[in-house]
Scaffold this motif. Sequence first.
Motif, short mmCIF file in Angstrom:
data_model
loop_
_atom_site.label_atom_id
_atom_site.label_comp_id
_atom_site.label_asym_id
_atom_site.label_seq_id
_atom_site.Cartn_x
_atom_site.Cartn_y
_atom_site.Cartn_z
N THR A 19 40.18 8.59 -4.68
CA THR A 19 40.59 8.13 -3.14
C THR A 19 39.51 6.52 -3.26
N SER A 73 47.06 6.88 5.58
CA SER A 73 45.35 5.81 5.82
C SER A 73 46.91 4.55 6.31
N PHE A 119 46.06 4.01 10.24
CA PHE A 119 45.34 3.22 9.94
C PHE A 119 45.70 1.35 10.17
#
Length: 303
Positions: free
Chosen positions: A33, A250, A254
């Motif tokens: 990640t 994400s 996000f």
Amino acid sequence: MRIRFILGEVASGLRRNSTMALSVVLVTFVSLTFVGAAALTQMQVQQLRDAWYGEVEVSIFLCPENSLYEQCAAGPVSPDQEDDIRGVLEEGSVADIVDEVYYETREEVFENIVGADETGVYSQLEPADLGPVFRVKLTDPEQFQVVADATEGLPGVEEVNDQREVFDELFRFLNAATFIAAGLAAVMMLAAVLLITTTIRLSALSRRRETTIMRMVGSSKSLIQMPFMLEGAVAATLGAVLAIGGLYLSARYFIEDWLHGSIAWVDYVGRDDVWTVAPWLLAIAVGLAALASLATLGRYTRA
């Protein structure tokens, strides 16, 4: 028959060392990640640089009345000096990297400054207090210094500024974030390699009796080692898949939903960029597992 045997051994090994295998999955997930985040951050930096550097200009401020700069001690820029400066830009040594030259008069500069001023700081200025400006677009914005070297010091030039300076702090921050993420990723990948190594060693020791019998009946070294190598590869690949999933979510929620909704004028990386990074994350996971397996099983084979 051999494939069924190897797959059975892999499943058995993962089941016996389920806790260690889960640890490998999680550590690989976290490390990859960070790797993916660092790659996406660098892609974002390059995307912003391509978009913004193409819009920035080099501003050549010419001497106004009563300038405090030493190079303007002779007085305001004259029409002949302006022609000379334009000649250097359009016909001189830097002409091949100059895309376009705009000339702003004192009045236009005054309107731009006062129009953008919401604080009233510049309300006392008059057009005569300002000098004209050459706005220069470059074919390659990275060549600012070449233009600055050619024009700074010319009679009538007060100062040469590059608008890239506005973005440099942001790019420095993003590059620092990339290095931090890459550093953390390197530490976590080292932890993943050590953990995979330990997992494979424990798995091999727990099945020492079986592997000894296999060697006695003439099984090849590759057949003996393959289940252990696949165990590490499966665990690391699962970690990579989780990392790709985390980066995808994400990017979806996000970046595309929250960040783009808050600051819409920036062109962000997105889910397509995650798919660009994904094959590399899978390759790194398999590479880490292979590296750890070869190191561990080599010692195990000699034992």
